[in-house]
Every structure is written in structure tokens, then in C-alpha cells.
Design an enzyme around this catalytic site. Structure first.
Site, mmCIF file in Angstrom:
data_model
loop_
_atom_site.group_PDB
_atom_site.id
_atom_site.type_symbol
_atom_site.label_atom_id
_atom_site.label_comp_id
_atom_site.label_asym_id
_atom_site.label_seq_id
_atom_site.Cartn_x
_atom_site.Cartn_y
_atom_site.Cartn_z
ATOM 1 N N ASP A 1 39.112 44.834 37.396
ATOM 2 C CA ASP A 1 39.139 43.906 36.261
ATOM 3 C C ASP A 1 39.699 42.573 36.745
ATOM 4 O OD1 ASP A 1 39.230 42.751 33.774
ATOM 5 O OD2 ASP A 1 40.817 44.032 32.984
ATOM 6 N N CYS B 1 35.243 39.039 32.688
ATOM 7 C CA CYS B 1 35.120 38.058 31.604
ATOM 8 C C CYS B 1 34.188 36.939 32.042
ATOM 9 C CB CYS B 1 36.484 37.538 31.190
ATOM 10 S SG CYS B 1 37.376 36.789 32.542
HETATM 11 N N1 SAH Z 1 43.391 45.081 33.873
HETATM 12 C C1 SAH Z 1 44.393 44.326 33.189
HETATM 13 C C2 SAH Z 1 44.537 42.881 33.659
HETATM 14 C C3 SAH Z 1 43.258 42.101 33.881
HETATM 15 S S1 SAH Z 1 43.461 40.354 34.089
HETATM 16 C C4 SAH Z 1 44.181 44.391 31.686
HETATM 17 O O1 SAH Z 1 43.134 44.820 31.209
HETATM 18 O O2 SAH Z 1 45.099 44.025 30.947
HETATM 19 C C5 SAH Z 1 43.403 40.152 35.806
HETATM 20 C C6 SAH Z 1 44.701 40.484 36.528
HETATM 21 O O3 SAH Z 1 44.460 40.270 37.914
HETATM 22 C C7 SAH Z 1 45.901 39.616 36.163
HETATM 23 O O4 SAH Z 1 46.979 40.456 35.789
HETATM 24 C C8 SAH Z 1 46.228 38.861 37.472
HETATM 25 O O5 SAH Z 1 47.626 38.673 37.665
HETATM 26 C C9 SAH Z 1 45.672 39.795 38.507
HETATM 27 N N2 SAH Z 1 45.269 39.210 39.807
HETATM 28 C C10 SAH Z 1 44.748 37.986 40.048
HETATM 29 N N3 SAH Z 1 44.441 37.842 41.344
HETATM 30 C C11 SAH Z 1 44.773 39.007 41.958
HETATM 31 C C12 SAH Z 1 44.710 39.475 43.300
HETATM 32 N N4 SAH Z 1 44.221 38.709 44.266
HETATM 33 N N5 SAH Z 1 45.134 40.723 43.572
HETATM 34 C C13 SAH Z 1 45.629 41.517 42.579
HETATM 35 N N6 SAH Z 1 45.732 41.125 41.284
HETATM 36 C C14 SAH Z 1 45.317 39.886 40.977
#
Ligand code: SAH
Length: 407
Positions: A318, A345
Site C-alpha cells: 500500500d 491511491c
Molecule cells: N497501509 C497503511 C498505510 C498506507 S499509506 C494504511 O492503510 O493505513 C503509505 C505508508 O507508506 C505511509 O505510512 C508512509 O509512511 C509509508 N512509506 C512511505 N515510503 C515508504 C518506504 N520507502 N518504505 C516503507 N514505508 C514507506
């Protein structure tokens, strides 16, 4: 579906043009859904059939997180709301059709109380003043309310008197946090936080699990449609209780912990340290002793897992709007889980990533758009990919064809 009159056309918001938040408010809700369906088809239909978008029954006041910038208008009055696009002018918002009504009322109350306590919005040019932003988050199921006051320094003149009055007016507030952000940045929250009242986080219930949410953690903003989205994601994952599941880009662990009830083991990975701390607490809160959460870049984490030859059966991913990255996708392809459930998204970056996975052993089985953000032009899609074990021939990565290098 809600009556058209209440949800769109003919009842547009007076701030529609100045605010720019609801790009599709000129369309009825059913027209909006059609627009989003066409958008998904445009990017995703080359992978197979795109199911009909699932709309929201009552697409109003769904945003559980509201953020307002504070400033001073030319006539000296205090304004709070959103920045007009491409400008630093604040459009004053008192009640928004997308936002939680309690959150909006609290922000208006903060604005009204400021002059009584001789507190003023921060002026970036002069480097003077007290309040930059207010963020309010409300637990949809629990009713718990977090108020975050963003200030340039840790000073808070008349703090106790101000808080007493705010809590007297809004007893539903369960926690108040001061976030210190002195930087010239478009980011709202600073890194430093002080809990002024309550426990410093709120809890909410989603898909039967309880989640702790901190000020800086990501949490889906439309809880009603999140249950629909996660429901589809779980349906696609078809867990039997025997699987090792990876929840990549896991935020506070919501998807992983909902999955943990029907999986042998869950591993979550997330970059934001606050969110990982929440995810670990959330595992405890839900008695999920089969779930572990790690703070790391998802690409790097997966590369290590692939090197170690770990076995994963199902991957939920996600990522943010920019989509995933090559290290992550290459490692997923090499770990070759049976199923990948990809939530996104942004259908454009999702299509790019799906193309890579399809060249590397996967077939897209299902694609389901869900309207998480009514009245805006955003759309969420959950896709399910199956590994074609038998005829799997790994296609080497060809840099000259890769969009990734253009970023
Ligand atoms: N699955 C969760 C969050 C999705 S939003 C839900 O449904 O609530 C995307 C998330 O990816 C965010 O929390 C952001 O901090 C994280 N993120 C962004 N870049 C990332 C990376 N390179 N590695 C791991 N997480 C990351």
C-alpha cells in the site's frame, strides 16, 4: 447512494473555486463515480477487467482528520482554513462538506478563543505570533478526539487558561498535543511534540480491531470506506490461517493486524518511526502475537529478505502516491509470493508497477476501485495478482524501458 441534491450538483460549496479541495463538486455523485471508473479503466484495463467502483452510501463529512492553517487577514481578523492553491492566502473554512463536523467546530472555537487570551497566528515573514496550524483527528467508532496545536516554539503563553476554556467548550476532546514546528516548510507538524492533555494519541476501531493513532502517523481518512477497501483486500488475499504475510508500507499496522486473525505470521514494514511504534502497540492491543513490525525502507527490507531467501505467501502493499520502487518490486518478484494484494491511491503509478510484476511472473486476477475520497478527483484501487508458478520465466530488468529512471 445518497440523494443527488445533498451530495453534489446544485448544492455546491460557496468556497468551491477558492479552496480547490473538491475538484469534482460540479458533478453529481453518480457522475463522479463514472469519472473515476473511466480513470481506472484508462490506466488499468490493459491488465484485465476493472470491477465497478464501490461508492460511499452517504458521501459527506467523511474526513476524520482536519488540518487548518492560521493567519491574519488584511482587516486584522484571524482566519483559519486552507491555503488557496499556488498562494499563501488562507481561505477561511468554517464548515466543510467533506470534513468531520466536530473537528470543524473545534477549529472555529480555537480561532474564536485566541484573541481572548491575547494569542495570535504566527506570521512567517515577521517571525512573530503563536499558532501556525491546528490539526484535529477523530476516532469514528470511539469518538475520541485529538487536537494538535502547531506552534513555532515551545512557548505557550496562558496555556492552562486556554486549555481549560477549550476543554470546557469541547469536552469530547480526549487529548491535546503541542507540535513545535519552527521551520519554513510546507509540512504541518514538527518533529518535537508535547502532550498537554490526555494520553497523546487516540484510538479507533476498524474491521473489529482497535488501533492507536499518533499525531504524525498515517491513518486512512475515510473510515467507512476503509472498511470496504480492507474487506476487499482480505477477500483477495484469501487467507486460510497457514500463510506468512507481509504488510509493506504498513502505517500503524492496520492491514497486517486485520490479516493476522487469519494468518500464521505477519511481518509489517514502514518508514515512519512513530507509525511503527503505534503498529507495535496495536499488535499488543489486539493480542496479535503473530505480528512483528519493522521500521525500514520497504525496498531495502525486501532486498534483505530476498537475499536471505525468506518465504512469504502473501504480500499486501500500500505505497504512497509515487508507487513502489524497483528494489521492492524486484525483491517481491524474487521472493515470488503466491498472491500480491496491491492497494494504491494512484492508478497511474499502480499501472507502472503492475506492468513490472506482470513481466515477472504475475497475472492480475481482480481490480476493484473504491471511492475513498468523494468529491475529489482521487480514487483508490485494490488489485490482486497471482503468481503463475508453472510458466514463470524471470524477465531481467531493462533500464532503457524503465519509467523508474525518469523520476
Ligand atoms: N497501509 C497503511 C498505510 C498506507 S499509506 C494504511 O492503510 O493505513 C503509505 C505508508 O507508506 C505511509 O505510512 C508512509 O509512511 C509509508 N512509506 C512511505 N515510503 C515508504 C518506504 N520507502 N518504505 C516503507 N514505508 C514507506
Amino acid at each position: 447512494m445518497a440523494p443527488e441534491k445533498k451530495t453534489g450538483k446544485g448544492n455546491s460549496c460557496p468556497l468551491y473555486k477558492a479552496c480547490g479541495g473538491c475538484q469534482l463538486q460540479n458533478l453529481s455523485y453518480s457522475e463522479q463515480l463514472q469519472y473515476k471508473q473511466v480513470k481506472c479503466i484508462r490506466f488499468l484495463s490493459r491488465f484485465g477487467h476493472v470491477d465497478e467502483i464501490i461508492g460511499m452510501a452517504l458521501p459527506l463529512h467523511y474526513r476524520n482528520k482536519v488540518q487548518a492553517a492560521f493567519g491574519t487577514a488584511r482587516d486584522g481578523s484571524i482566519v483559519s482554513g486552507v491555503y488557496q492553491s499556488k498562494s499563501h492566502r488562507i481561505v477561511c473554512v468554517d464548515d466543510c462538506k467533506l470534513e468531520d463536523e466536530t473537528a470543524d467546530a473545534i477549529i472555529v472555537m480555537v480561532r474564536r478563543l485566541l484573541p481572548r487570551f491575547k494569542l495570535f497566528p504566527y506570521n512567517e515573514d515577521k517571525g512573530k505570533g503563536f499558532l501556525r496550524h491546528v490539526l484535529v483527528r477523530r476516532g469514528f467508532q470511539t469518538g475520541e478526539v485529538m487536537v494538535v496545536l502547531v506552534t513555532p516554539t515551545n512557548l505557550f503563553p496562558k496555556k492552562d487558561a486556554f486549555l481549560n476554556e477549550l476543554l470546557r467548550r469541547h469536552p469530547e476532546i480526549t487529548t491535546v498535543i503541542q507540535s513545535i514546528n519552527g521551520a519554513k516548510t510546507s509540512l504541518v507538524l514538527g518533529k518535537e511534540e508535547r502532550v498537554l492533555f490526555g494520553k497523546g494519541y487516540i484510538e479507533d476501531v476498524l474491521c473489529g480491531c482497535r488501533f492507536r493513532i499518533s499525531a504524525r502517523s498515517f491513518y486512512q481518512i475515510n473510515p467507512v470506506q476503509t472498511e470496504v477497501l480492507y474487506g476487499k483486500a482480505m477477500e483477495f488475499a484469501a487467507l486460510t490461517g497457514k500463510e506468512t504475510v507481509l504488510d509493506a508500507y504498513c502505517g500503524i499496522g492496520t492491514i497486517g493486524l486485520v490479516a493476522a486473525k487469519n494468518a500464521k505470521r505477519v511481518i509489517g514494514v514502514e518508514l515512519n518511526a512513530d507509525a511503527v511504534r503505534d503498529a507495535k502497540q496495536n499488535a499488543k492491543l489486539n493480542g496479535a502475537d503473530n505480528a512483528r513490525f519493522y521500521c525500514a525502507d520497504a525496498g531495502k527490507f525486501m532486498t534483505e529478505a530476498a537475499k536471505a531467501g525468506d518465504k512469504v505467501d502473501v504480500v499486501f502493499m500500500d505505497p504512497p502516491r509515487a508507487g513502489s520502487d524497483l528494489p521492492f518490486l524486484k525483491s517481491v518478484a524474487s521472493l515470488a509470493p503466491n498472491r500480491i494484494v496491491y492497494i494504491s491511491c494512484n492508478p497511474e503509478t499502480q499501472a507502472r508497477d503492475l506492468a513490472f510484476l506482470c513481466k515477472n511472473g504475475y497475472r492480475v486476477e481482480k481490480m476493484q476501485p473504491v471511492d475513498m475520497f468523494p468529491h475529489t478527483n482521487h480514487v483508490e484501487t485494490v488489485c490482486c495478482l497471482y503468481h503463475q508458478k508453472k510458466d514463470f520465466i524471470s524477465v531481467p530488468y531493462e533500464p532503457k524501458n524503465a519509467d523508474y529512471l525518469k523520476r
